[in-house]
Design an enzyme around this catalytic site. Structure first.
Site, short mmCIF file in Angstrom:
data_model
loop_
_atom_site.label_atom_id
_atom_site.label_comp_id
_atom_site.label_asym_id
_atom_site.label_seq_id
_atom_site.Cartn_x
_atom_site.Cartn_y
_atom_site.Cartn_z
N ASP A 56 0.83 -1.20 0.00
CA ASP A 56 0.00 0.00 0.00
C ASP A 56 0.87 1.26 0.00
O ASP A 56 0.64 2.19 -0.77
CB ASP A 56 -0.90 -0.05 1.25
CG ASP A 56 -1.58 1.26 1.56
OD1 ASP A 56 -2.59 1.56 0.90
OD2 ASP A 56 -1.10 1.99 2.43
N GLU A 74 -2.25 -4.95 -3.90
CA GLU A 74 -1.27 -4.27 -3.05
C GLU A 74 -0.24 -5.26 -2.51
O GLU A 74 0.95 -4.95 -2.40
CB GLU A 74 -1.97 -3.55 -1.89
CG GLU A 74 -2.79 -2.36 -2.35
CD GLU A 74 -3.50 -1.65 -1.21
OE1 GLU A 74 -3.72 -0.45 -1.31
OE2 GLU A 74 -3.86 -2.32 -0.22
#
Lengths: 230, 230
Positions: free
Chosen positions: A52, A124
């Site tokens: 992320d 992610e």
């Protein structure tokens, strides 16, 4: 090892992992690890935490450099649109990542494999694994292929609307009359080129060209914003 | 050029910018740029947008590697505590960044120079400038000196409380009786060393040592969590 995953990454993206354990971690959901407790499998949450942040930086840096005149507020809105769940889950499917997720039986039954939140997580997590295995430059190379082209494909045009931005900017100082006017048209029918100007309260503040009247208006608004912001 | 800034960075941190314009941008507030319109100064907002993402990644990567067993939820809470305004504004003052900010007269009068939100912005903007000028490794070197030592200085101990975490973990499956007991004490009076064990419903699940009973309890709880999570 997850069957077919390393082969797919090699074939589709020219990516070969040094440490395939990272891939297993990135594509394993907690529900699967729970059902295989004896194997002590790692699942994706920690590596997604890292991925992320990697995506945030790569997208931020790209936008910062691609749009050297774009103010911070607009950069932030554009970044938020690009790194949100809806975008990432589409990227995950486009890359066929959904086919390789290791899910527990209950989650499989409840169609978690199609759930945008999970797909976003997996995207992610993959980015986190790629970063750990090969560094930021390889991540950039991957998202240059998967993510950034969407800007040119119009996915985020609503946020790149310079006409709206000009209107908002001018209205900060009260009501103003904004007029767009065609000032030229060149080229043959199959390759027309338009020129537009934009004026505020009768004064021309920007001109622009484009392959459509709409694109020329956007270019004129962009130039006006550039002038007004000094 | 901002007087004294490059010298201070050289003297205090061994940092020499290749492109000092980036520093000027990072330390200039919009209010100052507005008061000097003719100079067309850049102000920090765009570069802060980038620096924010750089910090997110550097802190995430550090925590990910330093705490290989920490679950994602705790990593996220720790990261949030470290990258928040309160932390960054303290770092900015510690680095004397507040002395070099270029502010407009009105902002100066309203004491913006002491405002945590502004100090936080400037810290992030500096990180953005350092990243653009010298890359991520230099940013890591800088925050290894300014940011990460705070973990060992106890700034975030509330979040690193393993006893609370163990309690929360165990209570997921109903009420349990958790008992900490001293099992040893070694060393002279001025260098005591304690050993503690933690048991749940009468069964010992972790042992730990430390220079205080409290530290030994934390170590025992940490070991128990490690065992319980498999």
């Amino acid at each position: 090892m997850i069957i077919g995953l390393t082969q797919m990454l090699h074939d589709d993206f020219g990516i070969d992992f040094h440490n395939p354990d990272l891939l297993d971690e990135a594509f394993t959901h907690a529900s699967y690890a729970n059902e295989h407790k004896r194997e002590h499998l790692k699942y994706y949450e920690r590596i997604e935490f890292l991925g992320d942040a990697v995506m945030q930086l790569c997208v931020s840096e790209y936008l910062f450099k691609r749009y050297p005149l774009m103010p911070e507020g607009k950069l932030s809105r554009l970044r938020a649109a690009m790194v949100r769940e809806e975008s990432f889950s589409k990227f995950a499917v486009e890359c066929h990542f959904d086919e390789y997720i290791r899910l527990g039986k209950g989650e499989e039954k409840s169609n978690a494999r199609q759930r945008p939140a999970l797909l976003c997580d997996i995207f992610e997590a993959f980015i986190g694994a790629l970063y750990l295995d090969q560094g930021k430059d390889e991540v950039v190379r991957f998202i240059q292929r998967v993510v950034f082209p969407k800007l040119d494909m119009g996915w985020y045009d609503q946020l790149l609307d310079h006409k709206t931005e000009l209107q908002e900017f001018l209205q900060q100082s009260g009501e103003r009359t904004i007029v767009y006017k065609e000032i030229g048209e060149t080229g043959p029918d199959n390759d027309k080129h338009y020129a537009m100007e934009v004026s505020v309260d009768g004064k021309v503040i920007g001109k622009g060209e484009g392959h459509s009247k709409k694109a020329a208006e956007q270019a004129a608004a962009f130039q006006a914003l550039k002038e007004l912001r000094g």
